[in-house]
Design an enzyme around this catalytic site. Structure first.
Site, PDB file in Angstrom:
ATOM      1  N   CYS A   1       3.734 -13.493  -6.270  1.00  0.00           N
ATOM      2  CA  CYS A   1       4.430 -12.626  -5.321  1.00  0.00           C
ATOM      3  C   CYS A   1       3.818 -12.803  -3.941  1.00  0.00           C
ATOM      4  O   CYS A   1       2.599 -12.740  -3.791  1.00  0.00           O
ATOM      5  CB  CYS A   1       4.321 -11.167  -5.751  1.00  0.00           C
ATOM      6  SG  CYS A   1       5.062 -10.015  -4.567  1.00  0.00           S
TER       7      CYS A   1
ATOM      8  N   ASP B   1       3.670  -1.495 -23.182  1.00  0.00           N
ATOM      9  CA  ASP B   1       2.998  -1.554 -21.886  1.00  0.00           C
ATOM     10  C   ASP B   1       3.997  -2.048 -20.853  1.00  0.00           C
ATOM     11  O   ASP B   1       5.070  -2.565 -21.200  1.00  0.00           O
ATOM     12  CB  ASP B   1       1.781  -2.480 -21.955  1.00  0.00           C
ATOM     13  CG  ASP B   1       0.728  -2.151 -20.899  1.00  0.00           C
ATOM     14  OD1 ASP B   1       1.002  -1.302 -20.031  1.00  0.00           O
ATOM     15  OD2 ASP B   1      -0.355  -2.766 -20.938  1.00  0.00           O
ATOM     16  N   ASP B   2       3.647  -1.885 -19.550  1.00  0.00           N
ATOM     17  CA  ASP B   2       4.629  -2.202 -18.518  1.00  0.00           C
ATOM     18  C   ASP B   2       4.680  -3.683 -18.175  1.00  0.00           C
ATOM     19  O   ASP B   2       5.751  -4.204 -17.868  1.00  0.00           O
ATOM     20  CB  ASP B   2       4.368  -1.370 -17.251  1.00  0.00           C
ATOM     21  CG  ASP B   2       2.912  -1.401 -16.822  1.00  0.00           C
ATOM     22  OD1 ASP B   2       2.216  -2.379 -17.144  1.00  0.00           O
ATOM     23  OD2 ASP B   2       2.463  -0.440 -16.176  1.00  0.00           O
TER      24      ASP B   2
ATOM     25  N   ASN C   1       2.873  -1.571   4.825  1.00  0.00           N
ATOM     26  CA  ASN C   1       3.028  -1.796   3.391  1.00  0.00           C
ATOM     27  C   ASN C   1       3.853  -3.051   3.212  1.00  0.00           C
ATOM     28  O   ASN C   1       5.042  -3.069   3.536  1.00  0.00           O
ATOM     29  CB  ASN C   1       3.722  -0.592   2.739  1.00  0.00           C
ATOM     30  CG  ASN C   1       4.023  -0.820   1.265  1.00  0.00           C
ATOM     31  OD1 ASN C   1       3.474  -1.711   0.637  1.00  0.00           O
ATOM     32  ND2 ASN C   1       4.904  -0.007   0.713  1.00  0.00           N
ATOM     33  N   GLY C   2       3.243  -4.131   2.723  1.00  0.00           N
ATOM     34  CA  GLY C   2       3.978  -5.372   2.519  1.00  0.00           C
ATOM     35  C   GLY C   2       3.149  -6.592   2.836  1.00  0.00           C
ATOM     36  O   GLY C   2       1.947  -6.501   3.064  1.00  0.00           O
TER      37      GLY C   2
ATOM     38  N   TYR D   1       6.749  -1.080 -12.389  1.00  0.00           N
ATOM     39  CA  TYR D   1       5.331  -0.731 -12.391  1.00  0.00           C
ATOM     40  C   TYR D   1       4.873   0.121 -11.222  1.00  0.00           C
ATOM     41  O   TYR D   1       4.174   1.110 -11.416  1.00  0.00           O
ATOM     42  CB  TYR D   1       4.505  -2.037 -12.403  1.00  0.00           C
ATOM     43  CG  TYR D   1       3.013  -1.825 -12.358  1.00  0.00           C
ATOM     44  CD1 TYR D   1       2.292  -1.571 -13.515  1.00  0.00           C
ATOM     45  CD2 TYR D   1       2.315  -1.883 -11.152  1.00  0.00           C
ATOM     46  CE1 TYR D   1       0.910  -1.387 -13.491  1.00  0.00           C
ATOM     47  CE2 TYR D   1       0.934  -1.695 -11.109  1.00  0.00           C
ATOM     48  CZ  TYR D   1       0.235  -1.449 -12.278  1.00  0.00           C
ATOM     49  OH  TYR D   1      -1.106  -1.257 -12.242  1.00  0.00           O
TER      50      TYR D   1
ATOM     51  N   GLY E   1      -2.756   2.179  -3.771  1.00  0.00           N
ATOM     52  CA  GLY E   1      -3.876   1.494  -3.148  1.00  0.00           C
ATOM     53  C   GLY E   1      -5.144   2.295  -3.266  1.00  0.00           C
ATOM     54  O   GLY E   1      -5.167   3.487  -2.948  1.00  0.00           O
TER      55      GLY E   1
ATOM     56  N   CYS F   1       0.825  -1.194   0.000  1.00  0.00           N
ATOM     57  CA  CYS F   1       0.000   0.000   0.000  1.00  0.00           C
ATOM     58  C   CYS F   1       0.861   1.245   0.000  1.00  0.00           C
ATOM     59  O   CYS F   1       2.064   1.187  -0.208  1.00  0.00           O
ATOM     60  CB  CYS F   1      -0.896  -0.006   1.239  1.00  0.00           C
ATOM     61  SG  CYS F   1      -1.740  -1.566   1.504  1.00  0.00           S
TER      62      CYS F   1
END
Length: 482
Positions: free
Chosen positions: A405, A368-369, A125-126, A265, A50, A23
């Site tokens: 991930c 695109d990424d 965040n994580g 990204y 987020g 986030c």
């Protein structure tokens, strides 16, 4: 805190859970400033990280108050909701769910009082990978299971359940037990704390305000609020900020493995990591992509927004003119982080519209990424063909994503990833392109200007920096609590 109806409560309400997220987080310590509004602007700058929920906690030396709700930052907060958030210490959170449902209960910051009655709020965040073990430890210590439907809730419970009155000391003992990705901002009634996991998977930046300090996930948030970038919080470091200044301690030696996906990204193009802007990094990736996968075409276009820098780099290197191929509805969020496939399909149509006059009769290189599930690219290629493009050559500024991930990106199973179901020709056929090329992993790594050994590239190569248990899943703790 807000519970859908906007009701404010204090830290005396027990066991408010929070999610495990990748986030945007913000922390402010600034006596005499409107810290809630500063935090709001910081979160606004991190909205791309987020879009499901937002929250702010503010402490005034005596107590902590939290307001949070489901929605975008600007939907959750206005002058009326910010007005009661008075104090000089503040943390904020913009949620993107990777564990825990998209509900009010899983919005952050979390808040809980310890055994001494001191309030602790926390934003994360994580993703943690040993959450089940940590939850078992917390329950064995008598902490109520209702507070632990997410790994953020477990972290908050462990910190508040520690016997030390010194929160930094408690964190130094708790965090070595925690495995996975976590950049945290947390506070008691008068001190702001910030820390990163030993690998430093997710970024965390320290900035100086005129009358205080700021911590944020990206430098773009510091810039927005007017904070001067000082340095990155180091992996394995805990920073404490109060009237005595900034104090740093390390709970372990750094073992850097920052997420390469930040370069590909996640981070805003105007954010800087290790002194390099993401914009320049993505320009460099595009140039590499043009060398690795040339195309005979009339125009290069980028998919807004994150595909545009790489498209400019591709055009520069290939000498093919760059042009605008899409208009973007800026009031629609990133489709990638919407939580369901049906919303992703609808989101592509809502977000982008091709410029028919620019692309009709042309052979296009479309940069695109990433390709994750293939939904977005399939829709884009069809839109371009329907608008009159003669050929569509897709170029991707990240390698094929073949592995899930567990450190903060919401593609949690291999079955979701199109690169596991098809080879290059198969993916090309699935998205309907005339040709397809991905930048190499070495090419993306070189563009980041980081050493490969200092990066987590697991979603590309399957080499995870931390050991993974068998029991992982988005709703792991929610299921266990039922």
């Amino acid at each position: 805190m807000a519970r859908g109806d906007g009701r404010l409560t204090t830290d005396l309400e027990p066991d408010n859970p929070g999610p495990r997220d990748a986030c945007g987080i913000v922390g402010i310590w600034a006596p005499g400033e409107e810290v809630a509004k500063l935090t709001y602007f910081g979160l606004y700058a991190l909205q791309h990280r987020g879009q499901e929920a937002a929250g702010i906690a503010v402490a005034d030396g005596d107590r902590t108050v939290v307001y949070k709700d489901v929605g975008l930052v600007a939907q959750v907060f206005d002058e009326k909701t910010l007005a009661p958030l008075q104090g000089y210490v503040s943390i904020g959170h913009a949620r993107y769910s990777t564990t825990g449902s998209s509900t009010w209960e899983n919005a952050q910051p979390t808040i809980r009082a310890n055994s001494n009655g001191v309030s602790i709020s926390l934003a994360h965040n994580g993703n943690l990978v040993n959450t089940a073990d940590l939850a078992a430890t917390a329950k064995a210590n008598g902490l109520p299971p209702g507070s632990m439907t997410s790994d953020t809730g477990v972290l908050t419970a462990l910190l508040t359940g520690h016997e030390s009155n010194d929160l930094a000391e408690a964190a130094c003992e708790v965090l070595p037990q925690v495995k996975g990705a976590y950049s945290l901002v947390f506070n008691d009634n008068d001190t702001l704390y910030a820390t990163r996991d030993p690998q430093g998977f997710r970024p965390l930046m320290l900035g100086k305000l005129d009358n205080g300090w700021m911590v944020a996930s990206e430098t773009a948030a510091l810039d927005t609020v007017g904070a001067r970038f000082e340095r990155e919080i180091e992996p394995g470091e805990i920073v404490s900020i109060n009237e005595n200044g900034v104090k740093s301690t390390h709970f372990t030696a750094p073992q850097p493995k920052q997420c390469l996906f930040e370069w590909a990204y996640l981070a805003r193009p105007d954010s800087r990591i290790d002194g390099q802007t993401m914009y320049q990094s993505r320009i460099n990736v595009g140039r590499t992509l043009a060398r690795e996968h040339p195309a005979d075409a009339d125009m290069v276009i980028g998919v807004p927004e994150s595909g545009i820098p790489a498209a400019i780099g591709y055009a520069t290197e290939s000498k093919i003119p760059y042009g605008l191929g899409f208009t973007k509805n800026t009031y629609v969020g990133r489709t990638f982080i919407q939580p369901s496939e049906s919303l992703r399909k609808l989101g592509v149509r809502l977000k982008l519209n091709p410029l028919s006059d620019q692309i009709r009769g042309k052979r296009l290189v479309v940069v695109d990424d990433t390709i994750v599930r293939g939904t977005t690219q399939r829709a884009l290629v069809k839109m371009l063909r329907d608008a009159g493009a003669l050929e569509v050559h897709v170029r991707i500024s990240a390698p094929p994503i073949k592995w899930p991930c567990f450190m903060g990106i919401d593609f949690a199973t291999r079955e979701e990833l199109i690169a596991n179901a098809y080879d290059l020709d198969g993916i090309r056929d699935q998205i309907g392109a005339d040709s397809l090329g991905y930048v190499s992993l070495d090419g993306l790594t070189a563009a980041s200007e980081q050493k490969a050994d200092n990066l987590c590239r697991a979603c590309f190569d399957g080499q995870y920096p931390v050991e993974l248990p068998d029991n992982l899943g988005k709703n792991l703790l929610e299921i266990a609590s039922t």
